[in-house]
Motif scaffolding. Structure first.
Motif, PDB file in Angstrom:
ATOM      1  N   UNK A   1       0.850  -1.200   0.000  1.00 58.10           N
ATOM      2  CA  UNK A   1       0.000   0.000   0.000  1.00 58.10           C
ATOM      3  C   UNK A   1       0.879   1.241   0.000  1.00 58.10           C
ATOM      4  N   UNK A   2       0.546   2.207  -0.828  1.00 54.96           N
ATOM      5  CA  UNK A   2       1.333   3.434  -0.918  1.00 54.96           C
ATOM      6  C   UNK A   2       1.029   4.340   0.259  1.00 54.96           C
ATOM      7  N   UNK A   3       2.082   4.903   0.853  1.00 59.35           N
ATOM      8  CA  UNK A   3       1.927   5.835   1.962  1.00 59.35           C
ATOM      9  C   UNK A   3       2.286   7.212   1.432  1.00 59.35           C
ATOM     10  N   UNK A   4       1.328   8.139   1.393  1.00 54.08           N
ATOM     11  CA  UNK A   4       1.512   9.368   0.670  1.00 54.08           C
ATOM     12  C   UNK A   4       2.025  10.511   1.519  1.00 54.08           C
ATOM     13  N   UNK A  40      10.414   6.058   0.284  1.00 56.77           N
ATOM     14  CA  UNK A  40      11.220   5.159   1.107  1.00 56.77           C
ATOM     15  C   UNK A  40      10.329   4.179   1.861  1.00 56.77           C
ATOM     16  N   UNK A  41       9.257   4.677   2.458  1.00 52.43           N
ATOM     17  CA  UNK A  41       8.382   3.798   3.232  1.00 52.43           C
ATOM     18  C   UNK A  41       7.814   2.679   2.374  1.00 52.43           C
ATOM     19  N   UNK A  42       7.539   2.984   1.112  1.00 49.29           N
ATOM     20  CA  UNK A  42       6.982   1.968   0.218  1.00 49.29           C
ATOM     21  C   UNK A  42       7.977   0.852  -0.105  1.00 49.29           C
ATOM     22  N   UNK A  43       9.262   1.093   0.111  1.00 53.51           N
ATOM     23  CA  UNK A  43      10.280   0.067  -0.157  1.00 53.51           C
ATOM     24  C   UNK A  43      10.435  -0.934   0.980  1.00 53.51           C
TER      25      UNK A  43
END
Length: 343
Positions: A1-4, A40-43
């Protein structure tokens, strides 16, 4: 899930599933800046307790352990700062820190005691003083923009600063050190690439990247924009325990960099910043890794393994040696010794 949204607090990290207890890192977050961009969080794989991306950016209680040899200014910036925002350690080049904010904050940062302070952005008068210092010293041939992250300045402010530096006759080139291409790649636009690539005096960009997974499709696209605009690209990597301290991980990273037209430049041994002992391998471990890579990678994919001597004495190579003058032997990448008698 993408964190925007950029994650900036322990509660943000908890809500994103990146930590299990916000209280465990509250004290760390009070001492050192925290920020993880959506890119970065998405990685990060929250299910992997040893995720190498999380280890670089997610705070941990280990950072509260400071050893006797660690210091707030491990490479001696303050001792070589004749005017605010400028460090003059080597005769022919200076560091200029126009701001001390970053899109992300690495847990091993050697300036971790200073970064994150938006109030530390240089004023116009302070920048005037720093550039006057450079203009008055013809031995200075290179200006290195660092920080913080210079690409956080925005195109207008960055363009104005580059123009002022390029106007100093004896400055041959400008170098920018940045984490933005991997940590916030949406900032790498065609307009920014043109800004960096234009002008008679070149701008070299040194990208800080420590793991091949940081070279996301968005990051690679940004690097492609920069390369096609004529911006020479280098990389800087920090050798980090639990992140990239294996031959396989470094080989994958350096191969990925050269595929993206980025020349591996430095592999840094971690500096003695407070609370970073859990990241530091031994120099002997780093030398062994570099010795093995010598036999596995092309020369263009080989960075120089360096140590920044504590206190400000400068960077020196600490890689493995191959030539034994006393024994008149040379060691090959596999460890075999061969006689060599120079004429």
């Amino acid at each position: 899930m993408s964190r925007r949204r950029t994650l900036r607090t322990p509660q943000d990290l908890l809500d994103a599933g990146l930590i299990s207890d916000a209280r465990a890192v509250d004290e760390v977050a009070r001492a050192y800046a925290v920020a993880l961009t959506p890119a970065v969080a998405d990685l990060i794989d929250p299910a992997d307790p040893h995720d190498p991306i999380a280890r670089q950016y997610v705070p941990s209680a280990e950072e509260l352990v400071t050893t006797a040899e660690e210091r707030a200014d491990p490479i001696g910036d303050a001792a070589y700062s004749p005017v605010k925002g400028l460090v003059h350690r080597y005769p022919d080049r200076v560091l200029l820190t126009p701001l001390l904010v970053c899109p992300v904050y690495c847990r091993f940062c050697f300036r971790r005691a200073r970064v994150g302070d938006a109030e530390a952005t240089m004023t116009e008068a302070e920048m005037d003083s720093a550039l006057a210092y450079v203009a008055e010293r013809p031995q200075i041939r290179e200006v290195i923009l660092t920080g913080g992250d210079p690409l956080m300045l925005g195109e207008t402010r960055l363009g104005a600063l580059l123009a002022r530096i390029r106007a100093i006759p004896h400055v041959d080139l400008i170098r920018i050190h940045s984490r933005v291409p991997v940590s916030d790649p949406k900032r790498i636009t065609a307009a920014l690439a043109r800004l960096l690539g234009d002008g008679e005096k070149p701008v070299w960009l040194a990208v800080h990247v420590n793991h091949a997974r940081e070279l996301s499709p968005a990051a690679c696209a940004g690097l492609g924009l920069l390369a096609r605009a004529g911006v020479p690209l280098l990389s800087q990597t920090v050798l980090l325990k639990g992140v990239n301290d294996t031959v396989e991980t470094l080989e994958e990273l350096f191969r990925a960099l050269v595929r993206n037209r980025v020349r591996p430049y430095y592999l840094h041994h971690p500096d003695l910043a407070p609370g970073t002992g859990h990241f530091r391998p031994t120099i002997a471990k780093g030398q062994a890794l570099m010795r093995t890579l010598r036999g596995r990678l092309s020369g263009i994919a080989q960075p120089t393994y360096v140590l920044d001597i504590p206190g400000g004495a400068g960077k020196v190579p600490v890689g493995p040696g191959y030539w034994d003058g006393e024994g008149a032997t040379v060691t090959d990448p596999q460890g075999g010794e061969h006689p060599y008698l120079p004429g």
